[in-house]
Design a protein around this motif. Structure first.
Motif, PDB file in Angstrom:
ATOM      1  N   ILE A 282      36.965  38.398  34.210  1.00  0.00           N
ATOM      2  CA  ILE A 282      36.409  38.011  35.506  1.00  0.00           C
ATOM      3  C   ILE A 282      35.053  37.360  35.278  1.00  0.00           C
ATOM      4  CG2 ILE A 282      35.762  38.792  37.816  1.00  0.00           C
ATOM      5  CD1 ILE A 282      37.519  41.302  37.277  1.00  0.00           C
ATOM      6  N   MET A 283      34.955  36.100  35.637  1.00  0.00           N
ATOM      7  CA  MET A 283      33.687  35.393  35.536  1.00  0.00           C
ATOM      8  C   MET A 283      32.736  35.883  36.626  1.00  0.00           C
ATOM      9  SD  MET A 283      34.156  33.256  32.960  1.00  0.00           S
ATOM     10  CE  MET A 283      32.904  31.963  33.110  1.00  0.00           C
ATOM     11  N   LEU A 284      31.458  35.782  36.352  1.00  0.00           N
ATOM     12  CA  LEU A 284      30.432  36.264  37.276  1.00  0.00           C
ATOM     13  C   LEU A 284      30.506  35.572  38.635  1.00  0.00           C
ATOM     14  CD1 LEU A 284      27.658  37.754  37.834  1.00  0.00           C
ATOM     15  CD2 LEU A 284      26.581  35.635  36.999  1.00  0.00           C
ATOM     16  N   THR A 285      30.450  36.380  39.685  1.00  0.00           N
ATOM     17  CA  THR A 285      30.111  35.910  41.034  1.00  0.00           C
ATOM     18  C   THR A 285      28.847  36.646  41.445  1.00  0.00           C
ATOM     19  OG1 THR A 285      32.394  35.452  41.670  1.00  0.00           O
ATOM     20  CG2 THR A 285      30.820  35.793  43.445  1.00  0.00           C
ATOM     21  N   HIS A 286      27.844  35.917  41.890  1.00  0.00           N
ATOM     22  CA  HIS A 286      26.575  36.525  42.288  1.00  0.00           C
ATOM     23  C   HIS A 286      26.368  36.281  43.775  1.00  0.00           C
ATOM     24  CE1 HIS A 286      22.950  38.593  41.518  1.00  0.00           C
ATOM     25  NE2 HIS A 286      22.130  37.565  41.316  1.00  0.00           N
ATOM     26  N   ASN A 322      27.624  33.580  48.417  1.00  0.00           N
ATOM     27  CA  ASN A 322      27.886  33.907  47.027  1.00  0.00           C
ATOM     28  C   ASN A 322      27.741  32.654  46.172  1.00  0.00           C
ATOM     29  OD1 ASN A 322      28.494  36.513  47.811  1.00  0.00           O
ATOM     30  ND2 ASN A 322      30.700  36.144  47.898  1.00  0.00           N
ATOM     31  N   VAL A 323      27.471  32.858  44.906  1.00  0.00           N
ATOM     32  CA  VAL A 323      27.448  31.734  43.970  1.00  0.00           C
ATOM     33  C   VAL A 323      28.356  32.069  42.791  1.00  0.00           C
ATOM     34  CG1 VAL A 323      25.140  30.942  44.611  1.00  0.00           C
ATOM     35  CG2 VAL A 323      25.384  32.593  42.758  1.00  0.00           C
ATOM     36  N   ARG A 324      29.034  31.050  42.288  1.00  0.00           N
ATOM     37  CA  ARG A 324      29.900  31.201  41.121  1.00  0.00           C
ATOM     38  C   ARG A 324      29.742  29.953  40.262  1.00  0.00           C
ATOM     39  NH1 ARG A 324      35.706  30.203  44.206  1.00  0.00           N
ATOM     40  NH2 ARG A 324      35.327  28.027  44.771  1.00  0.00           N
ATOM     41  N   TYR A 325      30.226  30.019  39.044  1.00  0.00           N
ATOM     42  CA  TYR A 325      30.149  28.846  38.191  1.00  0.00           C
ATOM     43  C   TYR A 325      30.969  27.710  38.812  1.00  0.00           C
ATOM     44  CZ  TYR A 325      28.150  32.131  34.897  1.00  0.00           C
ATOM     45  OH  TYR A 325      27.336  33.076  34.320  1.00  0.00           O
ATOM     46  N   ARG A 326      30.438  26.517  38.715  1.00  0.00           N
ATOM     47  CA  ARG A 326      31.055  25.375  39.376  1.00  0.00           C
ATOM     48  C   ARG A 326      32.509  25.220  38.946  1.00  0.00           C
ATOM     49  NH1 ARG A 326      26.156  22.811  37.939  1.00  0.00           N
ATOM     50  NH2 ARG A 326      27.282  21.568  36.378  1.00  0.00           N
ATOM     51  N   ARG A 327      33.327  24.812  39.906  1.00  0.00           N
ATOM     52  CA  ARG A 327      34.779  24.823  39.719  1.00  0.00           C
ATOM     53  C   ARG A 327      35.201  24.108  38.423  1.00  0.00           C
ATOM     54  NH1 ARG A 327      38.687  25.691  43.531  1.00  0.00           N
ATOM     55  NH2 ARG A 327      37.085  25.584  45.135  1.00  0.00           N
ATOM     56  N   GLY A 328      34.753  22.865  38.235  1.00  0.00           N
ATOM     57  CA  GLY A 328      35.148  22.133  37.044  1.00  0.00           C
ATOM     58  C   GLY A 328      34.628  22.764  35.768  1.00  0.00           C
ATOM     59  N   LEU A 329      33.428  23.292  35.801  1.00  0.00           N
ATOM     60  CA  LEU A 329      32.822  23.937  34.636  1.00  0.00           C
ATOM     61  C   LEU A 329      33.503  25.249  34.313  1.00  0.00           C
ATOM     62  CD1 LEU A 329      30.477  24.087  32.560  1.00  0.00           C
ATOM     63  CD2 LEU A 329      29.125  25.202  34.359  1.00  0.00           C
ATOM     64  N   LYS A 330      33.820  26.023  35.344  1.00  0.00           N
ATOM     65  CA  LYS A 330      34.366  27.373  35.149  1.00  0.00           C
ATOM     66  C   LYS A 330      35.665  27.347  34.351  1.00  0.00           C
ATOM     67  CE  LYS A 330      35.967  31.390  37.792  1.00  0.00           C
ATOM     68  NZ  LYS A 330      36.157  31.964  39.140  1.00  0.00           N
ATOM     69  N   ARG A 331      36.545  26.408  34.638  1.00  0.00           N
ATOM     70  CA  ARG A 331      37.815  26.347  33.926  1.00  0.00           C
ATOM     71  C   ARG A 331      37.596  26.138  32.437  1.00  0.00           C
ATOM     72  NH1 ARG A 331      42.141  28.765  34.387  1.00  0.00           N
ATOM     73  NH2 ARG A 331      41.720  29.199  32.199  1.00  0.00           N
ATOM     74  N   GLY A 332      36.654  25.264  32.098  1.00  0.00           N
ATOM     75  CA  GLY A 332      36.364  25.033  30.690  1.00  0.00           C
ATOM     76  C   GLY A 332      35.750  26.248  30.014  1.00  0.00           C
ATOM     77  N   LEU A 333      34.861  26.939  30.722  1.00  0.00           N
ATOM     78  CA  LEU A 333      34.252  28.152  30.172  1.00  0.00           C
ATOM     79  C   LEU A 333      35.306  29.226  29.916  1.00  0.00           C
ATOM     80  CD1 LEU A 333      31.096  28.314  32.483  1.00  0.00           C
ATOM     81  CD2 LEU A 333      31.141  27.621  30.071  1.00  0.00           C
ATOM     82  N   LEU A 334      36.214  29.391  30.878  1.00  0.00           N
ATOM     83  CA  LEU A 334      37.286  30.374  30.713  1.00  0.00           C
ATOM     84  C   LEU A 334      38.160  30.035  29.512  1.00  0.00           C
ATOM     85  CD1 LEU A 334      38.814  31.416  34.171  1.00  0.00           C
ATOM     86  CD2 LEU A 334      38.095  32.920  32.317  1.00  0.00           C
ATOM     87  N   ASP A 335      38.504  28.762  29.376  1.00  0.00           N
ATOM     88  CA  ASP A 335      39.350  28.356  28.254  1.00  0.00           C
ATOM     89  C   ASP A 335      38.649  28.638  26.922  1.00  0.00           C
ATOM     90  OD1 ASP A 335      41.354  27.549  29.939  1.00  0.00           O
ATOM     91  OD2 ASP A 335      40.809  25.422  29.897  1.00  0.00           O
ATOM     92  N   GLU A 336      37.347  28.422  26.872  1.00  0.00           N
ATOM     93  CA  GLU A 336      36.606  28.726  25.643  1.00  0.00           C
ATOM     94  C   GLU A 336      36.676  30.210  25.320  1.00  0.00           C
ATOM     95  OE1 GLU A 336      32.867  26.319  24.668  1.00  0.00           O
ATOM     96  OE2 GLU A 336      32.873  26.335  26.867  1.00  0.00           O
ATOM     97  N   LEU A 337      36.485  31.049  26.335  1.00  0.00           N
ATOM     98  CA  LEU A 337      36.527  32.489  26.097  1.00  0.00           C
ATOM     99  C   LEU A 337      37.940  32.939  25.722  1.00  0.00           C
ATOM    100  CD1 LEU A 337      35.167  35.227  26.018  1.00  0.00           C
ATOM    101  CD2 LEU A 337      35.504  35.417  28.489  1.00  0.00           C
TER     102      LEU A 337
END
Length: 354
Positions: A282-286, A322-337
């Motif tokens: 689960i990526m951060l949501t603040h 709420n804030v979350r990692y930007r949609r386009g960025l988040k997918r790439g970050l998840l794939d890296e992890l």
């Protein structure tokens, strides 16, 4: 952290109806020296909820205040990610103080533990709800054979068990329900729970994050190393053991930190535990309001949690910002992890990632 340092109530706020119930009386008797303060509603206690000055007393309130209430509305909400259903809460709030936690948004500010005393009503509702579902027709990502009920959406059940027997009652309830399982996420190792004999009907999801990040953000929790050391013990005691890799917080060196954690996970668990292990990512949501509170009591946390250059606004159903990692960025970050997981912990089945 010892149970006494984590939660030592000196003042118990109680609804009269809660104090009249057997569970309410048990909780009051457990802390006989605590001052007792009668309140009309566990939702409306000005000195605990909604007072900005409480940001300066965040941790003290969590340790010293306890609330007894009655859960008014009972429903099992459909979920589909961690569980099939979210069970009615037997508690809300928490004695821990994770800097990213969404629970303080519910009542405002410190939000210590509220215990719901009408446990027999809640377990009766759950027993009937499970019976109405019948056997599960086909396997899915939540579970292969059982309806899963999250029993800790608004609290940490391992800590709740330090102040009442509600969680034990739920574990014992699901022990006798062959078509269902209980499930909860936790950041606290409560070894008293090893004696409860869950017989595979309770799934414990130990939340993990790299040690460097946890020391900054997971305030008043069990150290990550202690959580890792508990995985085999809880599996051997009859729990189904999963892990939550959450929240994933992006900062300099974050992927290397996760690689080290995943290697430590592999070293910590035996083959039988590894075979049944699964993960949620689960990526951060603040949250803007929580960000402003944190600036009053733990500003260093916001250096990694509040990253406007990486995040976008997402309004909640209740209107919160709420804030979350930007949609386009988040997918790439998840794939890296996910790539790090595949290389460092190839045995670890990822149930879902978002």
């Amino acid at each position: 952290m010892t149970p006494q340092l984590l939660v030592s109530p000196t003042r118990i706020y109680f609804e009269p109806a809660a104090a009249d119930l057997p569970r309410g009386r048990e909780v009051l008797d457990r802390f006989p020296e605590a001052e007792r303060v009668e309140v009309d509603s566990h939702w409306r206690i000005p000195e605990l909820h909604g007072d900005e000055a409480n940001a300066q007393r965040w941790v003290r309130i969590k340790r010293e205040a306890l609330v007894l209430g009655v859960k008014k509305s009972l429903s099992a909400r459909p979920n589909g990610r961690s569980a099939h259903f979210i069970a009615p809460s037997t508690a809300n709030g928490c004695a821990m103080a994770c800097a990213y936690c969404y629970v303080p948004r519910r009542k405002g500010y410190s939000n210590p533990i509220t215990v719901f005393a009408n446990i027999e009503q809640i377990t009766g509702y759950l027993r009937r709800h499970v019976a109405r579902q019948g056997p599960m027709d086909e396997p899915g990502q939540v579970d292969d054979a059982a309806w899963v009920y999250d029993i800790g959406e608004n609290s940490d059940c391992s800590v709740d068990a330090l102040v009442s027997d509600n969680v034990r009652d739920l574990v014992e309830l699901f022990r006798g329900l062959p078509t269902a399982k209980a499930s909860f996420a936790t950041k606290y190792v409560n070894r008293e729970m090893l004696e409860w004999d869950p017989r595979g009907r309770t799934r414990v999801r130990f939340s993990l994050m790299p040690e460097r990040t946890a020391k900054l953000l997971d305030i008043r929790t069990s150290p990550v190393g202690e959580r890792l050391a508990a995985l085999d013990d809880f599996r051997a005691a009859g729990y189904e053991v999963h892990v939550n890799l959450s929240p994933v917080v992006v900062h300099d060196g974050w992927l290397e930190d996760w690689r080290e954690l995943l290697e430590a996970l592999g070293d910590a668990v035996s083959a039988p535990t590894r075979e049944q292990l699964a993960a949620e990512i689960i990526m951060l949501t603040h949250n803007q309001a929580l960000h402003e509170v944190n600036l009053r009591w733990h500003p260093r946390a916001e250096e990694v949690l509040w990253r406007p250059e990486l995040q976008e606004v997402k309004r909640s159903e209740g209107g919160g910002v709420n804030v979350r990692y930007r949609r386009g960025l988040k997918r790439g970050l998840l794939d890296e992890l996910l790539g790090v997981v595949e290389r460092s912990a190839p045995y670890l089945r990822v149930r879902y990632a978002f």
